[in-house]
Design a protein around this motif. Structure first.
Motif, PDB file in Angstrom:
ATOM      1  N   UNK A   8       0.915  -1.289  -0.036  1.00 50.74           N
ATOM      2  CA  UNK A   8       0.036  -0.031   0.033  1.00 50.74           C
ATOM      3  C   UNK A   8       0.937   1.207   0.165  1.00 50.74           C
ATOM      4  N   UNK A   9       2.097   1.249   0.634  1.00 50.43           N
ATOM      5  CA  UNK A   9       2.980   2.533   0.688  1.00 50.43           C
ATOM      6  C   UNK A   9       3.717   2.380  -0.636  1.00 50.43           C
ATOM      7  N   UNK A  10       4.071   1.582  -1.313  1.00 56.37           N
ATOM      8  CA  UNK A  10       4.525   1.556  -2.844  1.00 56.37           C
ATOM      9  C   UNK A  10       3.271   2.286  -3.555  1.00 56.37           C
ATOM     10  N   UNK A  11       2.162   1.795  -3.602  1.00 52.47           N
ATOM     11  CA  UNK A  11       1.249   2.266  -4.083  1.00 52.47           C
ATOM     12  C   UNK A  11       0.963   3.677  -4.047  1.00 52.47           C
ATOM     13  N   UNK A  16       1.257   9.309  -5.733  1.00 47.76           N
ATOM     14  CA  UNK A  16       1.726  10.826  -5.513  1.00 47.76           C
ATOM     15  C   UNK A  16       2.211  11.282  -6.797  1.00 47.76           C
ATOM     16  N   UNK A  17       3.359  10.555  -7.327  1.00 44.29           N
ATOM     17  CA  UNK A  17       3.885  11.015  -8.646  1.00 44.29           C
ATOM     18  C   UNK A  17       2.946  10.971  -9.839  1.00 44.29           C
ATOM     19  N   UNK A  18       1.601  10.522  -9.499  1.00 43.11           N
ATOM     20  CA  UNK A  18       0.801  10.435 -10.708  1.00 43.11           C
ATOM     21  C   UNK A  18       1.170   9.413 -11.795  1.00 43.11           C
ATOM     22  N   UNK A  19       1.869   8.474 -11.488  1.00 39.09           N
ATOM     23  CA  UNK A  19       2.519   7.436 -12.386  1.00 39.09           C
ATOM     24  C   UNK A  19       1.508   6.148 -12.248  1.00 39.09           C
ATOM     25  N   UNK A  20       1.316   5.618 -13.673  1.00 39.02           N
ATOM     26  CA  UNK A  20       0.616   4.398 -13.902  1.00 39.02           C
ATOM     27  C   UNK A  20       1.755   3.135 -13.235  1.00 39.02           C
ATOM     28  N   UNK A  21       1.323   2.094 -13.130  1.00 39.94           N
ATOM     29  CA  UNK A  21       2.249   0.777 -12.937  1.00 39.94           C
ATOM     30  C   UNK A  21       3.364   0.746 -13.972  1.00 39.94           C
ATOM     31  N   UNK A  22       2.641   1.049 -15.081  1.00 38.63           N
ATOM     32  CA  UNK A  22       3.677   1.032 -16.191  1.00 38.63           C
ATOM     33  C   UNK A  22       4.769   1.921 -16.189  1.00 38.63           C
ATOM     34  N   UNK A  23       4.448   3.169 -15.628  1.00 38.76           N
ATOM     35  CA  UNK A  23       5.526   4.171 -15.662  1.00 38.76           C
ATOM     36  C   UNK A  23       6.662   3.677 -14.587  1.00 38.76           C
ATOM     37  N   UNK A  24       5.972   3.283 -13.207  1.00 38.55           N
ATOM     38  CA  UNK A  24       6.930   2.905 -12.356  1.00 38.55           C
ATOM     39  C   UNK A  24       8.129   1.690 -13.001  1.00 38.55           C
ATOM     40  N   UNK A  57      13.586   3.990  -6.907  1.00 37.50           N
ATOM     41  CA  UNK A  57      12.861   4.976  -8.083  1.00 37.50           C
ATOM     42  C   UNK A  57      11.718   5.891  -7.179  1.00 37.50           C
ATOM     43  N   UNK A  58      11.162   5.433  -6.299  1.00 41.61           N
ATOM     44  CA  UNK A  58      10.162   6.127  -5.399  1.00 41.61           C
ATOM     45  C   UNK A  58      10.622   7.219  -4.384  1.00 41.61           C
ATOM     46  N   UNK A  59      12.170   7.229  -4.437  1.00 39.53           N
ATOM     47  CA  UNK A  59      12.801   8.071  -3.283  1.00 39.53           C
ATOM     48  C   UNK A  59      12.571   7.545  -2.015  1.00 39.53           C
TER      49      UNK A  59
END
Length: 129
Positions: A8-11, A16-24, A57-59
């Protein structure tokens, strides 16, 4: 934090970055499926390296934490060190003139720490750290 909370934290960080799973997945050089498994809390299906890369990648930082019977693991790991400290304290007890304390803590300009054994011999003006 359990696996579900981790996912849930990763999601939340991804959203928060407005990324899709594909972007991450693209940024972390992994599959969208790996991101999905992590977000659903299925961490056992993904390598630790991949989990750390996605977190990075999510800092953020993913850490592995080993726990065993409360504080017993720390004592088990520290057993030899504690035994050495006890031997030195026993020797100082047998020698005349030594005053000592174990685990003396200090703070210097906000830097804190502790000294395993701090001993003082007044007649010899000798300090043992």
């Amino acid at each position: 934090m359990d696996d579900q909370q981790f996912g849930a934290a990763i999601r939340a960080l991804r959203l928060r970055r407005r990324w899709r799973q594909e972007d991450l997945a693209r940024e972390a050089r992994c599959s969208r499926g790996a991101v999905s498994r992590i977000e659903r809390g299925h961490l056992g299906e993904v390598t630790l390296d991949r989990i750390r890369r996605i977190a990075g990648v999510l800092e953020s930082r993913a850490q592995l934490d080993l726990r065993w019977r409360g504080g017993e693991l720390a004592r088990l790991l520290d057993q030899r060190h504690a035994a050495m400290q006890d031997r030195v304290a026993a020797r100082l007890t047998r020698l005349a003139g030594w005053q000592f304390g174990a685990e003396a803590s200090f703070s210097v300009y906000g830097e804190r720490g502790s000294i395993d054994l701090l001993a003082w011999h007044a007649d010899q003006q000798t300090l043992l750290i």
